[in-house]
Design an enzyme around this catalytic site. Sequence first.
Site, PDB file in Angstrom:
ATOM      1  CG  ASP A   1       5.109   8.863 -13.799  1.00 14.43           C
ATOM      2  OD1 ASP A   1       4.522   8.351 -12.819  1.00 14.43           O
ATOM      3  OD2 ASP A   1       6.357   8.950 -13.860  1.00 14.43           O
ATOM      4  CD1 TRP A   2      -0.136   7.510  -9.187  1.00 11.33           C
ATOM      5  CD2 TRP A   2       0.682   6.651 -11.069  1.00 11.33           C
ATOM      6  NE1 TRP A   2      -0.651   6.242  -9.336  1.00 11.33           N
ATOM      7  CE2 TRP A   2      -0.168   5.694 -10.473  1.00 11.33           C
ATOM      8  CE3 TRP A   2       1.282   6.323 -12.289  1.00 11.33           C
ATOM      9  CZ2 TRP A   2      -0.412   4.436 -11.041  1.00 11.33           C
ATOM     10  CZ3 TRP A   2       1.042   5.068 -12.846  1.00 11.33           C
ATOM     11  CH2 TRP A   2       0.209   4.145 -12.221  1.00 11.33           C
TER      12      TRP A   2
END
Length: 878
Positions: free
Chosen positions: A300-301
């Site tokens: 995920d970012w």
Amino acid sequence: MLWLAQAAAILAIHLTKVGAAATLYPNATNPNPSNSTNASELNDATSPPYYPSPWMDGSGQWADAYTKAQDFVRQLTLLEKVNLTTGVGWEGEACVGNVGSIPRLGFRALCMQDSPLGVRFADYVSAFPAGGTVAASWDRGVWYQRGYQMGMEHRMKGVDVQLGPVVGPLGRSPEGGRNWEGFSPDPVLSGIAVSETIRGIQDAGVIACTKHYILNEQEHFRQPGDVAGYGFVDGISSNIDDKTLHELYLWPFADAVRAGTGSIMCSYNQVNNSYACQNSYLINYILKGELGFQGFVMSDWSAQHAGVSSSLAGLDMTMPGDTAFDTGLSFWGANLTIAVLNGTIPEWRLDDMATRIMAAYYLVGRDRTQVPVNFNSWSLDTYGYEHPYASMGYGLINQHVDVRAEHGTAIRSAAARSTVLLKNNNALPLSGKEKFTAVFGEDADNNAYGPNGCSDHGCDDGTLAQGWGSGTASFPYLVTPLAAIQNEVLQYGSIIQSVTNNWAYTQIEALAKQASVALVFVNADSGEGYITVDGNEGDRNNLTLWKDGDALIKNVTGYCNNTVVVIHSVGPVLVDAWYNNPNVTAILWAGLPGEQSGNSIADVLYGRVNPGGKLTFTMGASRTDYGTDIIYKPPNGHAAPQDNFDEGVFIDYRYFDKNNIDPIYEFGFGLSYTTFAYSNINVIKASAGAYTPTTGMTLEAPVLGNYSTNPADYQFPSNMTYVTAYIYPYLNSTDLSKASEDSSYGLPTEKYIPAGATDGSPQPRIAAGGGPGGNPELWDVLFTVTATIANNGTIPGEEVVQMYVSLGGPDDPKVVLRGFERLSIQAGSSATFTADITRRDLSNWDTATQNWFISSYPKTVYVGSSSRKLLLSSALNI
Ligand SMILES: *[C@@H]1O[C@H](CO)[C@@H](O)[C@H](O)[C@H]1NC(C)=O
Ligand SMILES: *[C@@H]1O[C@H](CO)[C@@H](O)[C@H](O)[C@H]1NC(C)=O
Ligand SMILES: *[C@@H]1O[C@H](CO)[C@@H](O)[C@H](O)[C@H]1NC(C)=O
Ligand SMILES: *[C@@H]1O[C@H](CO)[C@@H](O)[C@H](O)[C@H]1NC(C)=O
Ligand SMILES: *[C@@H]1O[C@H](CO)[C@@H](O)[C@H](O)[C@H]1NC(C)=O
Ligand SMILES: *[C@@H]1O[C@H](CO)[C@@H](O)[C@H](O)[C@H]1NC(C)=O
Ligand SMILES: *[C@@H]1O[C@H](CO)[C@@H](O)[C@H](O)[C@H]1NC(C)=O
Ligand SMILES: *[C@@H]1O[C@H](CO)[C@@H](O)[C@H](O)[C@H]1NC(C)=O
Ligand SMILES: *[C@@H]1O[C@H](CO)[C@@H](O)[C@H](O)[C@H]1NC(C)=O
Ligand SMILES: *[C@@H]1O[C@H](CO)[C@@H](O)[C@H](O)[C@H]1NC(C)=O
């Protein structure tokens, strides 16, 4: 995925507990957790190490893609392999995530784009109904078609990886901010919905990224960061035992892997106090080992917190690539090149990372379907910067390609088919010829700022048709309920008026008194944690209606004895204040219907679509009835909030059943304009052999090509133009330590390389594994169940017939959903319901043998119209 705001303080986090001793995790099973009086056994749970990271072997449907990927990766240099794995940095290119390219082979950079319900940050796209809404159709065809159409839209915009679908959060607590992006707190329903969605997306030639792996069940504290009044707080740890993991939260991920999802996104949170994107137990052992996942794991970012360790723990691609947004530094990029050169990451591991990415590419046919990226996430303008953060490369960035085709028709139908009729005292369907139709509620009307007027839909203004955050898409238009109802009524020359200010009580009262039918639109919203709406930091603060919806309903019902309530919500809401008021003559749950909202609800209200949707969650009478909740405040004295999943597998209907709590509307409930009768259950035993655990050893890790160990061969090319803050695979010094720009460079490897992590020799296979999704024999059919369903009303209708199973043990839920079929039946006719019961459907997870087994407790199958209307039953003789 997150937005600009947070991302701070992440640099401070280093790898913790990846190598911690195995204490609680694999075998921690409290047989009856919910009545424990002592402190949770899950307190401060730890996650045991598992190494080496399993290398891809091309099993299941991946054989062809594996060969092609290996052939491709064999041609690559070390720098080119690194380029495939590392994002170029936040807003470095057109998509929300972009890795490097391989210009030498004419291979353009891969583009990753949100969202699970359409193409985010683009124009001329469709806004599909949310996952949690289409789940309520219980219709495999609807799920597949939605997946296919979303996939086509991504494909036509040039996207390689669609960042969806979602089965994490699963929906442990109804307040969870992103539950609506996924499907249902029931793992079987979610598992089938995610599989169909993946098949749809990937048949359109785009890689699906199933997310967020795993236990990302709330927004508060999902990432490390500063919390006002508390200082720095580490990311929340979801603490879970092995049995609950397998029987509940992992279940739909196993289905996603079996369906061939090309990618899986690991989540922000910690699991048993180890960050999900560097948790070797979850990625190496469970996902790539037991579930045999062949594709690639993407962070995920900014969910990556370490370089060497995350690669060894099984991460294959880092997004968006930088250590924190726009630092120009990366845990991978140059650091990954260095780590291979200094021997801390074996070449086979980098080869496996690159092979997995390319295999997903070939699996879905990207080599045939790819078109150039023709939009830009950071601007809808036609001309702008190719590299938005750096403000470099000015030119044509958005070709405004209209990718919507005829998808609006399917969107309208999907949302109508997902609408759930909860109450109907002969009020519906309407004819349009009602003498005086009155519409109430802001939720019936436009957002004064426009359908896309709030950034990432971070507001609850006007009619609610999607939640907020990265899981959204721009509306091409948003048909409001008011507009659609007005069109309907005006065909007959009748009267229609509305009050869409929820607090204009004088006007509401005056209009309600005149109405022959009042349609009241109310809602409840939620979203991703980087946006706060009305004090809700992603997760809902309560389960009541927003904008004083209860008062609005009370006002209208005080003066109109034919009031129809339509709920647009992200999940369950409390309806106890008004649902049994006799003046409420009908209630519809319409979820988050997407761009055709008004048309979809009008189709149901006016009877063109006979409602057939059923609830995919329980509507309880009070918040505490659910037994689970969000942690809103960090506890004192803890670096990371400890979220102990003590309730085990007992969430949603399983909790209500176990504790004999009456819901208002149970899981699986939904009415129709016709009625159905159930009869003739029949169970046929199939002849499946005994279950064989997988045994033997894997092959050794393949090494694809060789590389120079001379740092001079990896320096930045002298003649190139660098993009500011961009992540490259090159080194800026021949001294590896200097090139790493890492003050702790060269720490003794025993401090961060767990035992066995670099071993590429053959490894034992996992008993519960053996193919994508797990041991293939888990899908052996043990029984086939049939029943007769008759439509005994006067109009055609569709019935979602549900099959539940009781596993019979003292620790098992009363019943668990195991199958369903949506049947279309003419008035006066009947149809046959058919569903298989697999070995997996009857199994429990055994922590000791680390495998599934069928207990000796007596088992029963039920066929019914909801989780509490188990109309037919039969014993299962195994
Ligand atoms: C928990 O409840 C079960 C039955 O509901 C009972 O048999 C068991 O003794 C209880 N355990 C504790 C620790 O109270
Ligand atoms: C890595 O990717 C970047 C960005 O696309 C590109 O400029 C560079 O040439 C690539 N390097 C190699 C070695 O292919
Ligand atoms: C390498 O990674 C470390 C953290 O492990 C980071 O501090 C450093 O900036 C990175 N170096 C580069 C060149 O990105
Ligand atoms: C190897 O390189 C990685 C990445 O820069 C670094 O973190 C690590 O400390 C290095 N290890 C050794 C033994 O040089
Ligand atoms: C619940 O939250 C909504 C949205 O913030 C708010 O409008 C409502 O007043 C809250 N309900 C209660 C009972 O506090
Ligand atoms: C309408 O709502 C207002 C505000 O809650 C309340 O004061 C009033 O009594 C309500 N009227 C009726 C008829 O319920
Ligand atoms: C509802 O009110 C109307 C008049 O406003 C009346 O004619 C009708 O009988 C009422 N219906 C019921 C069920 O009370
Ligand atoms: C129902 O509506 C009628 C008006 O038609 C009103 O007189 C009555 O008080 C309402 N009942 C309730 C329970 O709100
Ligand atoms: C840079 O130099 C190399 C080697 O001379 C050459 O192959 C390459 O095309 C040049 N690249 C640019 C962008 O000029
Ligand atoms: C789990 O239990 C089995 C059997 O009791 C045991 O062999 C194994 O070592 C345990 N695993 C852990 C990590 O405690």
